[in-house]
Scaffold this motif. Structure first.
Motif, short mmCIF file in Angstrom:
data_model
loop_
_atom_site.label_atom_id
_atom_site.label_comp_id
_atom_site.label_asym_id
_atom_site.label_seq_id
_atom_site.Cartn_x
_atom_site.Cartn_y
_atom_site.Cartn_z
N LEU A 7 0.77 -1.21 0.00
CA LEU A 7 -0.10 -0.01 0.20
C LEU A 7 0.78 1.29 -0.12
CD1 LEU A 7 -2.82 -1.21 2.53
CD2 LEU A 7 -2.69 -1.31 -0.02
N GLY A 8 2.14 1.37 0.28
CA GLY A 8 3.10 2.34 0.30
C GLY A 8 3.35 3.05 1.59
N LEU A 9 3.09 2.24 2.74
CA LEU A 9 3.46 2.57 3.95
C LEU A 9 4.92 2.60 4.33
CD1 LEU A 9 0.38 1.07 5.90
CD2 LEU A 9 0.60 3.50 5.54
N ASN A 10 5.60 3.22 5.14
CA ASN A 10 6.96 3.43 5.11
C ASN A 10 7.21 2.27 6.28
OD1 ASN A 10 6.77 4.32 8.04
ND2 ASN A 10 7.02 6.47 7.23
N GLU A 11 8.54 1.92 6.37
CA GLU A 11 9.12 0.69 7.35
C GLU A 11 8.59 0.92 8.61
OE1 GLU A 11 10.46 -2.20 6.53
OE2 GLU A 11 10.11 -1.55 4.20
N SER A 12 8.89 2.00 9.18
CA SER A 12 8.53 2.43 10.79
C SER A 12 7.10 2.09 11.10
CB SER A 12 8.83 3.67 11.04
OG SER A 12 10.33 4.17 10.82
N ILE A 13 5.95 2.55 10.03
CA ILE A 13 4.68 2.14 10.20
C ILE A 13 4.42 0.66 10.16
CG2 ILE A 13 2.44 2.50 9.35
CD1 ILE A 13 3.14 5.46 8.85
N LEU A 14 5.11 0.24 9.13
CA LEU A 14 4.82 -1.37 9.04
C LEU A 14 5.32 -2.16 10.31
CD1 LEU A 14 5.89 -1.67 5.31
CD2 LEU A 14 3.60 -1.89 6.01
N LYS A 15 6.44 -1.60 10.58
CA LYS A 15 6.95 -2.59 11.86
C LYS A 15 5.82 -2.47 12.96
CE LYS A 15 11.17 -2.92 14.68
NZ LYS A 15 12.36 -2.31 15.05
N GLY A 16 5.21 -1.19 13.37
CA GLY A 16 4.52 -0.79 14.17
C GLY A 16 2.91 -1.79 14.10
N ILE A 17 2.58 -1.64 12.92
CA ILE A 17 1.25 -2.56 12.84
C ILE A 17 1.52 -4.12 12.67
CG2 ILE A 17 0.16 -0.69 11.53
CD1 ILE A 17 0.55 -2.01 8.87
N GLN A 18 2.87 -4.54 12.37
CA GLN A 18 3.11 -6.02 12.51
C GLN A 18 3.31 -6.23 13.81
OE1 GLN A 18 6.77 -5.95 10.08
NE2 GLN A 18 5.57 -6.12 8.12
N GLU A 19 3.70 -5.49 14.55
CA GLU A 19 3.73 -6.00 16.25
C GLU A 19 2.48 -5.89 16.78
OE1 GLU A 19 5.29 -3.20 19.87
OE2 GLU A 19 6.94 -4.46 18.92
N LEU A 20 1.42 -5.15 16.24
CA LEU A 20 0.12 -5.16 16.73
C LEU A 20 -0.70 -6.45 16.14
CD1 LEU A 20 -0.87 -1.28 16.29
CD2 LEU A 20 -0.49 -2.54 18.52
N GLY A 21 -0.04 -7.19 15.03
CA GLY A 21 -0.64 -8.63 14.74
C GLY A 21 -1.46 -8.12 13.47
N PHE A 22 -1.38 -7.19 12.72
CA PHE A 22 -2.20 -6.75 11.91
C PHE A 22 -1.49 -7.72 10.45
CE2 PHE A 22 -4.38 -2.36 12.11
CZ PHE A 22 -4.46 -2.60 13.59
N VAL A 23 -2.31 -8.34 9.97
CA VAL A 23 -1.93 -9.30 8.59
C VAL A 23 -2.14 -8.85 7.46
CG1 VAL A 23 -2.01 -11.72 7.85
CG2 VAL A 23 -2.07 -11.41 10.41
N ALA A 24 -3.24 -8.47 7.20
CA ALA A 24 -3.83 -8.17 5.64
C ALA A 24 -4.82 -6.82 5.84
CB ALA A 24 -4.64 -9.02 5.07
#
Length: 592
Positions: A7-24
């Motif tokens: 979707l074009g999100l940067n690495e720092s934001i992706l790291k945050g949502i991955q830690e929250l368990g967001f998958v798709a």
């Protein structure tokens, strides 16, 4: 499958949502985020509650702000303090790896001085309810000259709550060249007008059909006599032993009355409405999230922003006046792709409103029958059987007791043991529902007679005595809390306690007169936060009465809040009608 990375999100934001368990991403996130990351076009997004709208606008907003600039660049307006806090907390979680991002929540019912200090320290994003923010703007305590993005979340509900002028005033304090993002579950003309007044050629995105309901929600209605609504409510709850839900009422007083009656009748319930302090609301919501409350009785306004997973049922004790509000209510369940049930308990005159709602949400209601006593008992019995069958046995802890347990049951066969175990509490349920009346109203029948649920909506006819207690709302009590405290301290059943009149540093409550001595003796050694609890006979003799709790004195006539859709508090008065409450049901239920 679309991923957040695509979707074009940067690495720092992706790291945050991955830690929250967001998958798709959800559909609204998948379609909105790429558009919003462009950053220069107004946007209107229509999607149902629980579809992930906060992340849809929150993630792009976080990516667009300048972290080095500690002045407000993003302004998010929402209707209620619960939603305000939820959005602020979500953004803080999303931005965990972004660096020094300051997000301030501004809402009523909390210390304004603390909020002013947080704003003075600096914030890139302000999340606010309109009333409190307008107060802060009037004090000259915030400058929005640097705002680049204004987000209106739950826009339809803000307008329903009368915030049109506040929104106009707030937006007039932001730069004309800002980008505006509007999110809503429905699209009435008022919301369309906001889009026209404050947006230029907005990108419009609709996930699902406008004003439609969630496809994963089943809609049911039960037709009963107005006087049988409370009895039907209890039976529906009993028929769903695993229920974890919200009961919606129209008014604050009705939500409190129903919650107190449910507590008296042995249910894990509490109320959420606008008369509670923020501390009390936080306490109720904490218990609900922890599932120590199984059913929450709430008004529409109070329930906005409730973000609790796995809500199984929404029960409309009264249908909303605005048909579109039904969409918001039902959206509390079936969140994040799960399924849920939305139930309406109505009288015959509300059939037309059901048909209106069907046209709005694009789904048909199922006409259901209030279960009879046998069906309720059967459902409860097998819920208990399944629970026993699936219980996890802690072999190490129970082992020291097993020899004695086996000795106690040595003379019983397996079949006899099972029968006795099942009967231990089930007999109480059978007795409670013995000869239970049929609460259903046939479509071709007329309302006649006064029948109703055995022992359901009628309190004891014993004399009540009014007592003083040196505890009140300053001790962090609601009326429901006080009822629990009295019952826990005295061993009384809830239906022995009458009206509770909660004050600031003291309160009054009523108990059946033959229990007064027991209450006074029980409280002699009770303390609350290191302070001795004092109980005294009220000197206000004319406040004593006979009859059940929940009744009110009005010119010498006993009156009670009507649970029906006819008149009642919504028209500014009370109707002479039997009150909520009744015999305390058996405790044989799945306690969360």
């Amino acid at each position: 499958m679309t991923t957040f990375e695509s979707l074009g999100l940067n690495e720092s934001i992706l790291k945050g949502i991955q830690e929250l368990g967001f998958v798709a991403p959800t559909p609204i996130q998948e379609q909105a985020i790429p558009v919003l990351l462009g950053g220069d076009r107004d946007f209107v997004g229509l999607a149902q509650t629980g579809t992930g709208k906060t992340a849809a606008f929150g993630l792009p907003l976080l990516q667009q702000i300048d972290i080095k600039n500690n002045k407000p660049q993003g302004l998010i307006l929402c209707p209620t303090r619960e939603l305000c806090l939820q959005i602020a907390n979500d953004l803080k979680n999303f931005s965990k790896f972004l660096g020094d991002v300051n997000i301030v929540a501004v809402y009523g019912g909390a210390n304004i001085g603390m909020q002013l200090r947080e704003l003075k320290r600096g914030a890139q994003i302000v999340v606010a309810t309109p009333g409190r923010l307008l107060d802060i703007i009037d004090r000259g305590a915030v400058n929005f000259d640097n705002v680049r993005y204004a987000v209106l979340d739950e826009a339809d509900e803000m307008l329903n709550m009368g915030f049109q002028e506040d929104i106009n005033s707030i937006l007039s304090n932001t730069p004309e060249g800002k980008t505006t993002w509007l999110f809503s579950a429905t699209m009435p003309q008022e919301v369309r007008r906001i889009a026209k007044n404050y947006m230029e050629d907005p990108f419009e995105l609709t996930v699902g059909t406008k004003n439609s309901g969630n496809a994963n929600i089943e809609h049911e209605y039960y037709v009963v006599r107005p006087r049988d609504k409370y009895a039907a409510l209890k039976r529906i709850v009993d028929f769903n032993p695993e229920i974890f839900g919200i009961i919606f009422t129209r008014t604050k007083i009705e939500s409190q009355e129903i919650a107190e009656s449910l507590i008296r009748d042995g249910y894990n319930a509490d109320a959420l409405h606008g008369d509670l302090t923020q501390q009390q609301r936080d306490k109720v919501m904490k218990r609900f999230r922890e599932r120590s409350i199984q059913v929450l009785v709430a008004t529409d306004v109070a329930a906005r922003g409730i973000d609790v997973d796995n809500i199984t049922h929404v029960i409309n004790y009264e249908l909303p006046d605005d048909v579109e509000n039904y969409t918001h209510r039902s959206g509390r369940t079936a969140r994040a792709g799960r399924s849920g049930v939305s139930i309406a308990i109505i009288s015959g005159r509300d059939i037309g409103k059901i048909r209106q709602i069907e046209r709005v949400i694009g789904k048909k209601f199922i006409k259901a029958e209030v279960p009879d006593g046998f069906a309720v008992c059967e459902k409860q019995l097998f819920a208990m059987v399944h629970k026993v069958h699936n219980v996890v046995v802690n072999e190490e802890q129970i082992d020291p007791y097993l020899t004695r347990i086996y000795e106690e049951f040595a003379d019983l066969s397996k079949e006899e043991l099972i029968k006795r175990f099942a009967s231990l509490e089930f007999n109480q349920f059978l007795e409670y529902y013995q000869d239970a009346a049929d609460l259903n109203v046939k479509e071709d029948s007329r309302v006649r007679g006064e029948g109703g649920e055995r022992g359901s909506a009628r309190r004891s006819d014993g004399k009540f005595t009014r007592l003083f207690i040196n505890l009140g709302s300053v001790d962090d009590f609601t009326r429901g809390d006080m009822l629990r405290f009295i019952c826990d301290s005295t061993g009384l059943r809830g239906n022995k306690v009458g009206r509770i009149d909660l004050k600031g540093v003291y309160s009054f409550f009523e108990v059946e007169s033959d229990a007064v001595d027991k209450v006074v003796q029980s409280f002699k050694k009770v303390e609350r936060n290191g302070r001795a609890v004092r109980i005294e006979m009220s000197q206000d003799g004319d406040k004593r009465r006979s009859g059940g709790g929940g009744r009110r004195e009005d010119g010498g006539r006993k009156r009670s809040w009507s649970g029906s859709s006819e008149g009642g508090e919504s028209k500014g008065g009370f109707r002479e009608r039997r009150e909520f409450g009744g015999d305390r049901r058996p405790s044989f239920r799945n306690k969360k």
